[in-house]
Each structure stands twice: as structure tokens, then as C-alpha cells.
Design an enzyme around this catalytic site. Structure first.
Site, PDB file in Angstrom:
ATOM      1  N   HIS A  31      14.110 -18.301 -22.147  1.00 14.71           N
ATOM      2  CA  HIS A  31      14.091 -19.647 -22.706  1.00 14.71           C
ATOM      3  C   HIS A  31      12.955 -20.447 -22.061  1.00 14.71           C
ATOM      4  CE1 HIS A  31      16.474 -22.875 -24.774  1.00 14.71           C
ATOM      5  NE2 HIS A  31      15.763 -23.639 -23.950  1.00 14.71           N
ATOM      6  N   ASP A  85      18.499 -15.611 -22.310  1.00 17.57           N
ATOM      7  CA  ASP A  85      18.815 -16.980 -22.713  1.00 17.57           C
ATOM      8  C   ASP A  85      20.306 -17.039 -23.049  1.00 17.57           C
ATOM      9  OD1 ASP A  85      18.957 -19.511 -23.834  1.00 17.57           O
ATOM     10  OD2 ASP A  85      17.531 -19.113 -25.447  1.00 17.57           O
ATOM     11  N   SER A 139      14.881 -25.458 -28.480  1.00 15.80           N
ATOM     12  CA  SER A 139      16.088 -25.758 -27.713  1.00 15.80           C
ATOM     13  C   SER A 139      16.906 -26.862 -28.393  1.00 15.80           C
ATOM     14  CB  SER A 139      15.705 -26.111 -26.265  1.00 15.80           C
ATOM     15  OG  SER A 139      16.805 -26.020 -25.417  1.00 15.80           O
TER      16      SER A 139
END
Length: 209
Positions: free
Chosen positions: A186, A156, A69
Site C-alpha cells: 500500500h 495490504d 486508499s
């Protein structure tokens, strides 16, 4: 959100299976510490490793960066500005400040990370003092040709940007191992419990390292 504790098992897994040392960076978080504090912390950790690594039995001449991320965004930003980094391992990275892709429009509700949450994170990251496009490096613009392991997930908002980055790296001549998990969301690598698909991908990531 995110800390050394939330990512401890993932870092230990990478260290054990790849048989390498992992330096985990507890970089400062927004909104208390907006951009550029997180990137400054990442740079400081890299500088420390170069200057002190040998005292800890590490080889500062053989470095890769990794993250998931926003951590993947910081890792990739370091790799692009530092020609001595040998590779990058990126799990569903933040690639740019753009929020108008099809995956942003598609992921509006029902998943751990939605478009609205991602836009909120970006607002906190910039603290209203910086435009998102100035604070968040567009990695797909002039990417560095560096060996890359990249994982994207279908559920995501960051998905399409990740696919764009993989294609840009390939065009730049980089050796890219790109794994796309169309039916996963995610956070798969730090979710509670063992997800067999995540374990298989991490095995490939460790082989890359």
C-alpha cells in the site's frame, strides 16, 4: 494524512499522460472532521465542477473519478450514487468496514499500512459517533456497472476486499481492468522515488482515462 502536496506529482502525471484535466480535492481529514465531512467535500467538488467546469474549459458531461486508499473509497462512493460519472480509477481502495479478512490477519506488522493502523484510521473516521459499517460504504454490495480501472496490492490489509470488489463489478457486467501487484505494498504510487512497476501500472491507468 495526505494532502494536495503529497499527491501533486501523481495528479500531474495523470493529467499529462492521459491528456486530461484533473481536479484534486483537498477534502477534510479526521479526527478533526470525521464522517461525513470527507464525502460531503467530495460531493461539493463534483457539484462545483458540474456548475462551473465550462467556464474553465472543462467538459462537465465527461467525468471520471479517481483516488487511492480512502480517496478511492470516496471516488467509488460518488460513482455509485451518481449515474452521470463515466468511469472510476481506484488504487488500493477502502472497500468496506470489514477488518476480518485473511489479508487483515496477514498484515499485522512490517508494512506501511497494517491491520492495526487501518482499524485506528477507521476509529478516527467515525469518531465513535457512527458505526464503521454505516460510515464506510460497502462497495461490493450492489456495485454499479461502470468502467473501472482497479489496482490492488498483495501486502495490504485492504487486498482481499479489493479482490472481492473487482469480482463483484465483473459479475455486475462492468468493464474492469484489474491489476494485482502481489509483491507490492500500500502506498506504492506515492512512495518516494520512481518505482518501475508503479510507472507501468500508471501508464495503463492513463490509457484507461
Amino acid at each position: 494524512m495526505g494532502s494536495l502536496d503529497t499527491h501533486d506529482s501523481l495528479c500531474r502525471h495523470l493529467a499529462a499522460e492521459a491528456r486530461t484535466a484533473i481536479l484534486a480535492v483537498d477534502y477534510r481529514l479526521s479526527p478533526e472532521h470525521p464522517h461525513p465531512a470527507p464525502l460531503e467535500d467530495a460531493r461539493a467538488a463534483l457539484t462545483w465542477l458540474r456548475e462551473n467546469g465550462r467556464r474553465h474549459g472543462l467538459d462537465p458531461e465527461s467525468l471520471a473519478v479517481a483516488g487511492d486508499s480512502e480517496g478511492a473509497h470516496l471516488a467509488a462512493a460518488l460513482a455509485r450514487e451518481d449515474p452521470h460519472i463515466a468511469g472510476q480509477l481506484l488504487l488500493y481502495p477502502v472497500v468496506s468496514a470489514a477488518t476480518d479478512t485473511a489479508s487483515y490477519r496477514r498484515l499485522s506488522r512490517g508494512f506501511p499500512l497494517t491491520a492495526a493502523t487501518m482499524r485506528w484510521f477507521m476509529d478516527l473516521y467515525t469518531d465513535g459517533r457512527t458505526e464503521p459499517g454505516e460510515a464506510i460504504v460497502d462497495l461490493a454490495v450492489d456495485p454499479r456497472s461502470i468502467p473501472t480501472f482497479l489496482c490492488t496490492v498483495g501486502h495490504d490489509p485492504l487486498c482481499d476486499d479489493g479482490l472481492t470488489y473487482a469480482a463483484a463489478l465483473t459479475r455486475a457486467g462492468a468493464e474492469v481492468q484489474h491489476v494485482h501487484l502481489a509483491q507490492h505494498a500500500h502506498g506504492i504510487f506515492t512512495s518516494a522515488g520512481a518505482v518501475p512497476t508503479a510507472e507501468r501500472v500508471l501508464a495503463s491507468a492513463c490509457a484507461f482515462l
